[in-house]
Motif scaffolding. Sequence first.
Motif, PDB file in Angstrom:
ATOM      1  N   ASN A  90       0.813  -1.219   0.000  1.00 18.35           N
ATOM      2  CA  ASN A  90       0.000   0.000   0.000  1.00 18.35           C
ATOM      3  C   ASN A  90       0.845   1.267   0.000  1.00 18.35           C
TER       4      ASN A  90
ATOM      5  N   ARG B  51      -3.959   0.734  -6.623  1.00 18.58           N
ATOM      6  CA  ARG B  51      -4.211   1.281  -5.281  1.00 18.58           C
ATOM      7  C   ARG B  51      -4.637   2.741  -5.338  1.00 18.58           C
TER       8      ARG B  51
ATOM      9  N   PRO C 157      -6.350   1.651  -0.783  1.00  7.94           N
ATOM     10  CA  PRO C 157      -5.355   0.671  -0.340  1.00  7.94           C
ATOM     11  C   PRO C 157      -5.910  -0.755  -0.384  1.00  7.94           C
TER      12      PRO C 157
ATOM     13  N   ALA D  97      -3.577  -0.745   6.376  1.00 10.11           N
ATOM     14  CA  ALA D  97      -4.561  -0.437   5.340  1.00 10.11           C
ATOM     15  C   ALA D  97      -5.866   0.011   5.958  1.00 10.11           C
TER      16      ALA D  97
END
Length: 125
Positions: A63, A88, A93, A123
Motif C-alpha cells: 500500500n 491502489r 489501499p 490499510a
Amino acid sequence: MRGNITKSEKILLFCTAVFLLLICGACFWEITAGRSSGWTVETISAAETEEWFPADAGRININTAPVELLKELPGIGDTLAARIIEYREAHGPFAVPEEIMEVKGIGEKTYRNLEEMITVEGAAT
C-alpha cells in the motif's frame, strides 16, 4: 641498447614523473575535498523504512511501497509495479494481501511467490 641515458631522456622522465604526481595529487584533493563525481549515496529516514518494511513482519507494504521497491519482488517488473500503484490509486489501499491478484497480470501463481514477502499493514478498511 645503450647503457647511458641522454640528457633529453632524463628531462622527459622527469616531466613524466612530475605530471603523474600532479594527477595523483589532483585526484586525492578531489576525493578529500568531497567533490568526487563518483557514486552518490541517498539515505532514507527510519520512518520511511518502517512505512515500506513493517518491523513486525519484515514484509513490503504494497500500500505504500514505491515502484523501485515493488520491482524487487519476484515476478514484479516495471509494468506490474506500475499497475499495482495504479490499482491502489484507483481503488484505495489493498485490504488484504490476496487482493493483489485483482491487478492485471498477477495471478495465483505469482501471488503464491509473493505472499510471504508482502503485507497491507495499516490499510484502511
